[in-house]
Design an enzyme around this catalytic site. Structure first.
Site, PDB file in Angstrom:
ATOM      1  CG  ASP A  70      -2.299   0.613   0.866  1.00  0.00           C
ATOM      2  OD1 ASP A  70      -2.320   1.831   0.589  1.00  0.00           O
ATOM      3  OD2 ASP A  70      -3.315  -0.096   0.878  1.00  0.00           O
TER       4      ASP A  70
ATOM      5  CB  ALA B 251      -8.019  -6.201   2.174  1.00  0.00           C
ATOM      6  CE  LYS B 252      -4.461   0.018  -1.967  1.00  0.00           C
ATOM      7  NZ  LYS B 252      -5.321   0.553  -0.885  1.00  0.00           N
ATOM      8  NE  ARG B 253      -5.600  -9.390   3.027  1.00  0.00           N
ATOM      9  CZ  ARG B 253      -5.469  -8.339   3.842  1.00  0.00           C
ATOM     10  NH1 ARG B 253      -5.005  -7.184   3.395  1.00  0.00           N
ATOM     11  NH2 ARG B 253      -5.795  -8.454   5.116  1.00  0.00           N
TER      12      ARG B 253
END
Lengths: 269, 269
Positions: free
Chosen positions: A98, B94-96
């Site tokens: 991120d 969550a940017k998974r």
């Protein structure tokens, strides 16, 4: 003591193998465990009890714990502590990435002093290698490590990873170069790479890179220890092959888990 | 009812604004709260109580909850439930991104029926757009949505996102095209994109894309509602600008939070 020094010591004493802790539904069923948080807990504990004193490192896969929310994350916390207590290093496979204060928070979570912090964490650079800076700084300050995804083991990865940046270098090469440059400045080799063990060639020039390289894809995905040796040759980097399903499917019998891990580590399967 | 239909309804009824829930140390201090899990809990509850009945969506930033391990993740669970109970949609930021059974587990965690499932989740495609398939399938089956990172708001993102793939298209364009193609097949528009609001141009041709677009970077990062209008023009896609620090710094007073959210939504700051 730096992460890479501890890793080298564990590899010397225990051999070069990382074992994934992947309590997915198929493996839970194979172990005769329920597909719920109690199954995940018993599975993770079983892996650590069987292998914690013999493998160099564990790589718990965060996703399988997150499925169960806070209760699963509590099991991940306990797994990290138990694995470290047994002398294994813990690489939390979280693939976080991120920017800004959010990246700082991920760094704090996985490389700080909190309950989810292991010895190293995997990071995903889709937002740019530079966006991961807060994790680099904290790893370096804490004697911990990061593994930045460079060339992953799956067939879809090339669409992003082998794309050509503005200067003609591939995305993976730019990441290798940036990691190498950072490690050269700090002298700490805290910045490692993830390079899948399923490819015939790395797809990037690793010359001079001395940070740790995590090599998933050994076993069920098709990679072998012999293939890893061919892939990395006489690299100065500490190479850590990682197997998950191939080892875990031998459980739950501890002796069978240890035997399978030994066979894989020795390049005999 | 599909995610995109619910999103359009909320945008019609409440206006197009998503507010981030980012309990980072600086904001906790500003709110007079301790930098611990009780501070995070009071912060998140304060945001939801002030804005839950007036904003279209919330975007809790998972990292700030993960810092506190299982205890923080429990707060995230509660925040998701409280926000949905107030009628807001929840996009878990969550940017998974992973592969195979691991990606299936992330999908199950954030798009299934478990305690961390919201209405949509953000995904990171460093391992290839195709690696995210398990999440696409579950989102479509569950009437939920995903937002795939395409062009992020930060300055470092271009090194990966604007790299040129084997067919000459940029990474971001290939992702836009793949999302558009998928949505055309399903007719569900479950596959959305993240495109930062800080750039003068999108860097990709969005023609025909009708899935939801999440536009972070509004406010403190420099993006504006006017800029978003210029950036996306008469796009058919439901555009959801997202602001975090700019709104949150107005707290903890609920009226001040609502006033600032209203000003940003109306393009007046």
């Amino acid at each position: 003591m730096t992460y890479v020094a501890r890793l080298k010591e564990n590899i010397r004493a225990r051999g070069a193998l990382c074992v994934g802790i992947d309590p997915h539904p198929g493996l839970l069923e194979r172990w005769g465990l329920p597909d719920d948080v109690t199954g995940v807990e018993r599975f993770a504990r079983g892996v650590v009890e069987a292998l914690g004193e013999t493998v160099a490192a564990f790589k718990p896969q965060s996703a399988f714990f997150e499925v169960w929310g806070a209760a699963g994350v509590k099991v991940l916390e306990d797994t990290i502590r138990d694995a470290q207590a047994a002398g294994a290093l813990v690489i939390v496979d979280a693939k976080r990435g991120d920017i800004g204060s959010t990246m700082t928070a991920y760094a704090r979570a996985y490389l700080g002093d909190g309950p989810l912090a292991g010895d190293a964490v995997t990071l995903s650079p889709y937002l740019g290698f530079g966006s991961l800076e807060p994790a680099f700084e904290l790893a370096e300050a804490q004697g911990k490590g990061v593994y930045v995804l460079a060339r992953t083991s799956n067939p879809e990865g090339h669409t992003v990873q082998l794309a050509a940046g503005p200067d003609g270098r591939s995305v993976v090469q730019a990441i290798v170069d940036a990691a190498l440059a950072r490690n050269a400045v700090t002298g700490l080799d805290a910045i490692g790479l993830v390079i899948g063990g399923t490819h015939a060639t790395v797809g990037a020039d690793l010359a001079g890179f001395a940070g740790p390289i995590l090599v998933p894809g050994i076993g069920a995905q098709g990679g072998t220890i012999a293939g890893v040796r061919a892939l990395f040759g006489d690299s100065a980097a500490p190479i850590l092959p990682s197997a998950s399903r191939e080892v875990l499917a031998a459980g739950p019998d501890p002796a069978a888990l240890r035997a399978k891990a030994g066979l894989i580590r020795g390049g005999r399967v």
